[in-house]
Design a protein around this motif. Structure first.
Motif, PDB file in Angstrom:
ATOM      1  N   THR A 809      45.199 -52.028  85.341  1.00 60.51           N
ATOM      2  CA  THR A 809      44.668 -52.550  86.607  1.00 60.51           C
ATOM      3  C   THR A 809      44.907 -54.046  86.715  1.00 60.51           C
ATOM      4  O   THR A 809      45.257 -54.569  87.777  1.00 60.51           O
ATOM      5  N   VAL A 810      44.729 -54.750  85.603  1.00 63.47           N
ATOM      6  CA  VAL A 810      44.977 -56.191  85.583  1.00 63.47           C
ATOM      7  C   VAL A 810      46.429 -56.479  85.957  1.00 63.47           C
ATOM      8  O   VAL A 810      46.723 -57.347  86.784  1.00 63.47           O
ATOM      9  N   SER A 811      47.369 -55.739  85.347  1.00 65.95           N
ATOM     10  CA  SER A 811      48.786 -55.956  85.648  1.00 65.95           C
ATOM     11  C   SER A 811      49.078 -55.738  87.123  1.00 65.95           C
ATOM     12  O   SER A 811      49.819 -56.505  87.740  1.00 65.95           O
ATOM     13  N   GLY A 812      48.480 -54.680  87.683  1.00 71.70           N
ATOM     14  CA  GLY A 812      48.725 -54.382  89.090  1.00 71.70           C
ATOM     15  C   GLY A 812      48.203 -55.463  90.016  1.00 71.70           C
ATOM     16  O   GLY A 812      48.890 -55.889  90.951  1.00 71.70           O
ATOM     17  N   LYS A 813      46.987 -55.933  89.757  1.00 72.01           N
ATOM     18  CA  LYS A 813      46.406 -56.966  90.617  1.00 72.01           C
ATOM     19  C   LYS A 813      47.206 -58.263  90.521  1.00 72.01           C
ATOM     20  O   LYS A 813      47.432 -58.942  91.525  1.00 72.01           O
ATOM     21  N   LEU A 814      47.629 -58.596  89.316  1.00 74.17           N
ATOM     22  CA  LEU A 814      48.380 -59.838  89.141  1.00 74.17           C
ATOM     23  C   LEU A 814      49.773 -59.727  89.752  1.00 74.17           C
ATOM     24  O   LEU A 814      50.292 -60.688  90.316  1.00 74.17           O
ATOM     25  N   GLN A 815      50.394 -58.556  89.651  1.00 72.05           N
ATOM     26  CA  GLN A 815      51.725 -58.405  90.241  1.00 72.05           C
ATOM     27  C   GLN A 815      51.673 -58.564  91.752  1.00 72.05           C
ATOM     28  O   GLN A 815      52.605 -59.094  92.360  1.00 72.05           O
ATOM     29  N   ASN A 816      50.576 -58.141  92.385  1.00 71.67           N
ATOM     30  CA  ASN A 816      50.431 -58.336  93.822  1.00 71.67           C
ATOM     31  C   ASN A 816      50.420 -59.813  94.192  1.00 71.67           C
ATOM     32  O   ASN A 816      50.593 -60.164  95.360  1.00 71.67           O
ATOM     33  N   ASN A 817      50.192 -60.667  93.194  1.00 70.57           N
ATOM     34  CA  ASN A 817      50.200 -62.110  93.416  1.00 70.57           C
ATOM     35  C   ASN A 817      51.369 -62.787  92.707  1.00 70.57           C
ATOM     36  O   ASN A 817      51.313 -63.970  92.377  1.00 70.57           O
ATOM     37  N   ASN A 818      52.427 -62.003  92.453  1.00 68.74           N
ATOM     38  CA  ASN A 818      53.675 -62.523  91.868  1.00 68.74           C
ATOM     39  C   ASN A 818      53.504 -63.053  90.456  1.00 68.74           C
ATOM     40  O   ASN A 818      54.196 -63.980  90.036  1.00 68.74           O
ATOM     41  N   ILE A 819      52.554 -62.482  89.722  1.00 69.36           N
ATOM     42  CA  ILE A 819      52.425 -62.746  88.288  1.00 69.36           C
ATOM     43  C   ILE A 819      52.902 -61.475  87.594  1.00 69.36           C
ATOM     44  O   ILE A 819      52.253 -60.436  87.679  1.00 69.36           O
ATOM     45  N   TYR A 820      54.028 -61.559  86.911  1.00 69.61           N
ATOM     46  CA  TYR A 820      54.714 -60.362  86.444  1.00 69.61           C
ATOM     47  C   TYR A 820      54.496 -60.128  84.951  1.00 69.61           C
ATOM     48  O   TYR A 820      54.595 -61.062  84.142  1.00 69.61           O
ATOM     49  N   THR A 821      54.212 -58.883  84.593  1.00 72.01           N
ATOM     50  CA  THR A 821      54.065 -58.499  83.199  1.00 72.01           C
ATOM     51  C   THR A 821      55.436 -58.208  82.604  1.00 72.01           C
ATOM     52  O   THR A 821      56.146 -57.314  83.053  1.00 72.01           O
ATOM     53  N   ILE A 822      55.813 -58.991  81.599  1.00 69.44           N
ATOM     54  CA  ILE A 822      57.102 -58.808  80.927  1.00 69.44           C
ATOM     55  C   ILE A 822      57.000 -57.709  79.878  1.00 69.44           C
ATOM     56  O   ILE A 822      57.910 -56.913  79.680  1.00 69.44           O
ATOM     57  N   ALA A 823      55.881 -57.671  79.161  1.00 70.19           N
ATOM     58  CA  ALA A 823      55.699 -56.688  78.097  1.00 70.19           C
ATOM     59  C   ALA A 823      54.217 -56.517  77.835  1.00 70.19           C
ATOM     60  O   ALA A 823      53.395 -57.383  78.135  1.00 70.19           O
ATOM     61  N   LYS A 824      53.900 -55.373  77.265  1.00 73.25           N
ATOM     62  CA  LYS A 824      52.522 -55.068  76.884  1.00 73.25           C
ATOM     63  C   LYS A 824      52.536 -54.559  75.457  1.00 73.25           C
ATOM     64  O   LYS A 824      53.410 -53.795  75.059  1.00 73.25           O
TER      65      LYS A 824
END
Length: 883
Positions: A809-824
């Motif tokens: 959920t954190v990744s999704g919310k941040l991606q909506n604001n152009n903060i991209y998850t490179i790896a988990k």
């Protein structure tokens, strides 16, 4: 003749007046006098004659820290023999004062008194040099820019000389201070190590651990092929072993530190594994730590000894210790391949004991052995199945179900075994339910004609009768795969799995390096950085091991001209100048023509990445083409059919509108607004309200120079008169091609609005996420190289508190604001997200976000070449995740 009365006065002079005020009966008068003394000292006036009138004992208790500090200064100016009469106790209190300036002043006072009469100061219980070092270090940690103690080669040499003259605690403080120093080259590092090494034989364990910390840090700067490097490794071993002969509590602290050391440099203790064999009278907390270190030191050379010990431990009466011992046998099999067969044999012997908790632990570790060595030990499955009815723990039941599903084609009654678990499906734990669902789907793909009814039953239980969203989602995915493309389903579900390794329980490398810098402290006992258990730790500068500049390991650091070097460097924000700018000279000319930029499709979040360490591994797997949907859909077949071929990106976070310009300050015009980013463009969304008695026309807007060059793209779109009691919504497009000037705070925007009545001015703060651009997702190789290329001192750490979201959920919310998850990556149950974002001015920000399930407090580490923006990025993380 001139009258002499004009040249006479009754005033006694400024010093006399100050002395009189300092002796005033009224407390407020005395406070004002003390402030005047401080002000006079600040401008360089000689006010020493007033010191005798400052009541040291009374003013040391004053709530004003400036007055307390002056009282301490006064103590330093009184004759040293007087201090024995009445100043010792107030001075001791000031050494522990809550205000860092008072503590610093007190420490300087003690140092000055020590220069005059060292013996007297010692007799009064006031420490010397090491107190100043301790206070300087603590103040520097809370105020990184204070620079109280300049660690240069000259001062380092003085500290090393003082080591032999200090008490044991003084030595500890000096060694801690040395650990913060970065030698300029290999020669200086070796020289310091040679002078610190004798501390390893000290009787005080704190001194020993502090010396170990210094040596572990400086080892990073020594070439591994040098004789001195190997000699130093040998010298580190005996003192660590000696620490294990103390009290159990001391042993535990030593073991927790040794655990870190063997993860970083196992060669230090590779010959000392017998020291970690468990004694019968060891407390359980010592036993468990010894066991963990034994596994870390296990190798082909000593595996026979280790297995013999572990088998003996598995027969003890302490259930927790027995479980850990059985699991350790499995870890040995995974770590030392040559011992795998012997380990499996040992586990089968333990299963034959029929001790319930031993059997269950053995099955769990055998599952891991199957993962490590597929298709090698299937002959023991029959023995495992004999114990199916005795399994009552979720881990063991899930492990057994996984084994049956994985090797279903080799087990004649696999369908009967799995069906037996379905009878109480809803009573099982989520872990068992998910494993059972996958196992039955595997069975169906291997034996479709015999198990069609069974798979239909489990899919119905998972999707229609369950309220667990994870279970339902997995059920829907399997149902969709099986109903549309069984071939693809087989490729996905029965694909080769990545082999597991013993390294899965190791501390993440960057965290390990940080913890090595905290050897001998609570951080090394908790195996957590200080920010994880110290309240209010915002903006902490994390410690790092020094980097050896003379040689770079292949594949570990970016090389010249690599991805990091090729990246565009961020624009340097110029210094702040005249803030008047052009606000008084509104430019009402034609709008600036800005080329329209097409909206960029946001990249998908990579939630299956291997973490920072695996970022250099290219992704060689391409997604399978989506099969065409059947002509007619029924049941769950159309669950995943979308009207378009791509997901629709939701808008980013926007701060709720607030009143920017109240009507009382703008002759009836009220402006409220916010900022937003939509489809790759920035907007200033405002509401204009006329609360005056006359209409308003001729609206225009202009911005002052600002940190990001923000200017309007077009004139203010208010084309009709704004009548009394009328409101109008305005969305003003913005761009960042205007003049740049650094503001304070960085996101401050000064605005001027003109209408037919007057010109009005106000300031607003732009949320930084408005500047997060859509092409801010780095490639993995670039991310890793950039992270290592940015200086460690640019890394800042923050705490995001009271957030109850999972990693996805954190990744999704941040991606909506152009903060991209490179790896988990998941390390010891902790989700670690590696992320990147890019500002409109070209500044890249790299992030590491740590999420511990069940813990509402997240740890955010930010690294970029312009660290002044990190605070604002942290604020947006906090706002986005909580809204």
């Amino acid at each position: 003749m001139t009258d002499s009365k004009y040249f006479t006065t009754n005033k006694k002079g400024e010093i006399f007046e100050l002395k009189a005020e300092l002796n005033n009966e009224k407390k407020e008068k005395r406070k004002e006098a003390v402030k005047k003394v401080i002000a006079a000292m600040t401008v360089g006036k000689d006010v020493r004659y007033t010191f005798s009138d400052v009541s040291c004992t009374q003013d040391c208790e004053d709530p004003n820290p400036l007055i307390r500090a002056l009282a301490v200064r006064t103590m330093g100016c009184i004759r040293v023999d007087k201090i024995t009469e009445y100043l010792c106790e107030p001075l001791r209190k000031c050494l522990k004062d809550e205000d860092p300036y008072v503590r610093k002043t007190a420490a300087v006072c003690v140092a000055k008194l020590h220069d005059i009469n060292a013996q007297m100061v010692e007799d009064q219980g006031l420490s010397t040099l090491h107190l100043y070092l301790y206070l300087s270090q603590k103040i520097s940690e809370s105020h990184p820019n204070s620079n109280l103690l300049d660690l240069n080669p000259q001062n380092i040499n003085k500290l090393l000389t003082a080591l032999n003259e200090c008490t044991e605690w003084g030595q500890t403080f000096i060694l801690d201070c040395l650990s913060n120093y970065n030698p300029k080259d290999e020669r200086e590092a070796q020289s310091i190590c040679e002078r610190v090494t004798p501390r390893l034989s000290h009787a005080n364990s704190a001194v020993v651990l502090s010396a170990v910390k210094v040596l572990m840090k400086f080892l990073e700067l020594l070439p591994k092929d040098s004789d001195y490097y190997n000699t130093l490794l040998k010298k580190l071993s005996p003192p660590l072993v000696t620490l294990l002969s103390g009290e159990p509590e001391v042993q535990y602290v030593a073991l927790r530190n040794i655990n870190l050391i063997v993860q970083k440099r196992p060669e230090i203790l590779k010959q000392e594994i017998k020291v970690f064999f468990v004694k019968y009278n060891d407390p359980i907390y010592v036993k468990l730590e010894k066991l963990d270190i034994m596994i870390r030191l296990a190798s082909q050379a000593n595996i026979a000894q280790v297995l013999a010990e572990l088998k003996e431990y598995a027969t003890e009466v302490d259930v927790d210790f027995v479980r850990k011992a059985v699991r350790a046998i499995g870890r040995c099999a995974i770590k030392v391949e040559q011992s795998a067969e012997r380990c499996v044999s040992t586990l089968l012997d333990l299963i034959q004991t029929k001790v319930n908790y031993v059997v269950q632990e053995a099955i769990v570790v055998i599952r891991d052995i199957f993962r490590k060595y597929p298709n090698k030990y299937e002959s023991i499955i029959a023995t495992l199945c004999e114990n199916l009815d005795s399994l009552d723990e979720p881990d063991a039941r899930a492990a057994m179900i996984w084994i049956v599903g994985e090797y279903a084609e080799r087990i004649d009654n696999a369908d009967e075994l799995l069906e037996s678990f379905l009878e109480g499906f809803h009573d099982e734990s989520t872990q068992v339910q998910l494993t059972l669902l996958t196992a039955i789907v595997k069975l169906f793909l291997k034996k479709p004609s015999e198990t069609q009814e069974l798979v239909q039953q489990v899919l119905s239980l998972a999707t229609q009768d369950s309220d667990n969203p994870d279970l339902r989602d997995r059920g829907y995915i399997y149902w969709r795969l099986l109903s549309t493309d069984p071939v693809t389903a087989k490729e996905v579900v029965l694909s080769e799995k990545p082999l597991i390794s013993e390294e899965t329980d190791l501390i993440e490398p960057t965290l390990l390096d940080e913890l090595i810098c905290h050897i001998g402290s609570l951080a090394s006992v908790y195996h957590k950085p200080p920010s994880a258990f110290v309240e209010g730790s915002h903006g902490i500068h994390r410690k790092h091991l020094p980097v050896q500049h003379s040689s770079i390991d292949t594949g570990e650091s970016p090389v010249s001209g690599g991805p990091a070097a090729a990246m565009d460097q961020p624009h340097v924000i110029p210094s702040q100048g005249d803030l008047l700018g052009d606000l008084l000279n509104l430019d009402l000319g034609p709008p600036v023509n800005v080329p329209q930029v097409s909206s960029m499709q946001m990249g998908a979040v990579d939630l299956l990445g291997g973490g920072l360490d695996s970022l250099v591994i290219p992704n060689t797997f391409a997604p399978s083409p989506t099969p065409a949907p059947p002509a007619t859909s029924s049941g769950l077949n159309d669950l995943f059919e979308l009207s378009t071929g791509m997901a629709i990106t939701t808008g980013g976070y926007a701060v709720p509108k607030a009143v920017w310009l109240p009507a009382v300050k703008a002759k009836g015009l009220e402006i409220s607004g916010t900022f937003s980013r939509r489809q790759g463009h920035m907007y200033m969304d405002m509401t204009f309200t006329n609360k005056a008695l006359q209409h308003m026309t001729d609206f225009a807007i202009q911005f002052n120079k600002n940190s990001f060059g923000v200017i309007p793209t077009s004139p203010l779109p208010v084309h009709t008169p704004l009548m009394p009691n009328q409101s109008i919504e305005v969305s003003l497009p913005l761009n960042t091609i205007g003049p740049v000037m650094k503001m304070d705070p960085l996101n401050n925007l000064q605005v001027a609005v003109k209408n037919s009545i007057d010109v009005f001015y106000f300031s607003v703060l732009i949320p930084l996420n408005v500047f997060f651009v859509e092409d801010g997702k780095m490639e993995r190789q670039v991310f890793l190289a950039t992270w290592k290329d940015i200086p460690n001192e640019n890394e800042l750490q923050y705490q995001i508190k009271d957030c109850h979201l999972n990693a996805d959920t954190v990744s999704g919310k941040l991606q909506n604001n152009n903060i991209y998850t490179i790896a988990k990556r998941n390390v010891e149950g902790q989700d670690m997200l590696y992320q990147s974002l890019k500002l409109t001015n070209g500044i890249w920000i790299l992030a590491e976000l740590r999420i511990q399930p069940g813990n509402p407090n997240y740890t955010l580490s930010l690294k970029c070449r312009a660290p002044e923006v990190s605070q604002y990025v942290y604020q947006m993380y906090d706002s986005v995740l909580k809204n």
